[in-house]
Every structure is written in C-alpha cells, then in structure tokens.
Design an enzyme around this catalytic site. Sequence first.
Site, mmCIF file in Angstrom:
data_model
loop_
_atom_site.group_PDB
_atom_site.id
_atom_site.type_symbol
_atom_site.label_atom_id
_atom_site.label_comp_id
_atom_site.label_asym_id
_atom_site.label_seq_id
_atom_site.Cartn_x
_atom_site.Cartn_y
_atom_site.Cartn_z
ATOM 1 N N HIS A 128 13.387 20.540 -17.487
ATOM 2 C CA HIS A 128 12.140 19.780 -17.614
ATOM 3 C C HIS A 128 10.896 20.643 -17.429
ATOM 4 C CE1 HIS A 128 12.466 19.230 -13.104
ATOM 5 N NE2 HIS A 128 11.152 19.379 -13.205
ATOM 6 N N ASP A 158 19.881 19.373 -16.292
ATOM 7 C CA ASP A 158 18.488 19.755 -16.086
ATOM 8 C C ASP A 158 18.356 21.257 -15.843
ATOM 9 O OD1 ASP A 158 15.771 19.497 -15.953
ATOM 10 O OD2 ASP A 158 15.718 18.761 -13.888
ATOM 11 N N SER A 269 9.969 22.977 -8.847
ATOM 12 C CA SER A 269 11.064 22.766 -9.799
ATOM 13 C C SER A 269 11.508 24.074 -10.434
ATOM 14 C CB SER A 269 10.631 21.800 -10.907
ATOM 15 O OG SER A 269 10.458 20.502 -10.406
#
Length: 326
Positions: A128, A158, A269
């Site tokens: 993402h 992911d 992230s």
Amino acid sequence: MTESMYSQQGSSPVNPEWPPPPAHPPVQPAPHKKRRGPVALLAAVAIVAAAIGGGTAYGIQELTGNDTVTSSSTSTNVVPSSQKGTVSGVAKAVSPSIVEISADSNAGSSTGSGVIITSDGEIITNNHVVAGASQIKVTTNDGKSYTAKVVGTDSKKDLALIKLENASGLKTATLGDSAGVGVGDQVVAIGSPEGLTGTVTSGIISALDRDVTVSTDESQGQEQGQGQGQQGSEWPFEFGGREFNGDTGSDTTTYKALQTDASLNPGNSGGALIDMNGNIIGINSAMYSAAGASSSAAAGSVGLGFAIPINAVKADLATLRAGSTD
C-alpha cells in the site's frame, strides 16, 4: 592373546587348540573408522553453523552475490556485544538498513518506509506504500536519494519489492526467524512516521497470529489520504470485527500478524520491527491512527500496531523477484 602366549610362540603353544598368532598384529576393524566419519562431518557442520550464527552471514552474502539476502534461522547477533540488548545498540546497528519511501501517483503522494535486503538496493516494503505509484523516491539513512522501480507486489500479504537504480554497497538488514518470537519479547521499530526519517521507538510483542484485514484495492488507501494530500496516510484495516482508519472496502485480504505496542504512526508502514539482537522479525503494516481525531486526548499512539511476520516475507521473496503483480 596375552603377552606370555606370544613369548612361547617359538617353542610350543600354550594350548594346542589355539592356532599360532598372525605374523602381524591385526588391523583395527574398518566399521569403527566408518562410525567416526559422520561424527567428524557433524562437527564440521556445527562449526560452520556457529560461525554463521556468530555474525559472518554478511560475509557469505558478499561471496555469493549481491542478490543474496542475509538471513538468520536462529538469532544472529547483529548488535555489538557491548551494546547487546539495548535500544540504542539496535538503532545504531539497523538504522542504516532502513529507508524512507516517497511515492507519487495521480491521487497524490504517500510516505512510508522500507528495509534494504541486498547491497545493490532490493527493498521490502508494504504494497500500500507504492501501489499505483508513477514515481518512487527513496532516501537512505545517510541522506542519499535514489529513484526506484517496483519489481513485484503481493496485495494479499500487503508486500512489495522495489529496486533502487544505480545503487551499490548498501548496508543490508538481517532477516530473523519470526517463529521464535514470543509474547512479551522486547522489540524496536524503525521507520519514517509523518516523514520523520529514522525515528526509533520500542515496546514488546503484545500478541501473536492476529487476524488483520486490509484492502487489496490500491484506490482505497488513496481515498483515505486525499484530504491531507498524502495517499494512504491513514491506511484502513480491520481487526477484531472493527474497522480502523476508515473503510477497507469490499476487496480485502486477511493475514496473520504480530501485534506490538511499540509506537507506530503513518509513515512507519513498510519499516522494520526488530528483536534485541538486531534481526528483522516483521514488516510494520497496520496501526491505529488518531491523526484525524478532534480531541487531544484521543491523539497519539494507542499501542495498537501490527507487523507482517518476517518468515512470511521470506517465503514470498522468490515470487516478488519474479515480478508478481498479485
């Protein structure tokens, strides 16, 4: 046969039922020597394994090629012995292997983190962070900037693999063994929350095998960040029957994650979750963000963060390197 029996051989045998002894002493039976072979081999293997466990895995990487990932099946001591078990020791040893990623797309821009796994610039991050990106810029811990291309993606986990252009001699991270992680283990997180490069936080593993659900639709994350000009700054996810950071949409995937109370914020992230020996045990992927909260009491980290176990990442590397776009 005793010494006295040998001494009488020249005249008459002590017992006529015993045959004369051979001219030369008997040779040691071969089976005894064969039994020693595996023992010696096992010892040699143990010595090699101990050498790797002692921190020479990086040297083996350099001998076998730049695309070899430094990996530890046990717990390699990346941190110098004088600083072992300290947050500062982990930060000093691992920070050079963590990068900041800025990705531009038609929907805006996103900021995330990544982990260098080869000296020529292969980097693991979250899907993402780079999904739909038309341009990717990576900044290393020493301030150098590179452009990067997406090699492969796996939206179901992911995960994404990107590659720097014209990079060499980078310091690689050591990928540990997430199967050996336990609840209560101390961990360190390194990333670029809110664009603050090289931020270090610490905490513990709060739980194992948490079912975390995220969107596989790249536009879902883009929509969440449009108001702030940053794509995916509040990446939505579901946990325990609740949605966090917005709507995940209908196209989702669920994976088993490590839960940590180490402070994670947007921008973490794709960064590293690290054990106290300096091994990467997870890739930080989802965290509750209160950035949009109107109440100051609701702002800040709430100790609810999740990381993709590093064993799942290692199992996916071959697929990512092959250019998967799942």
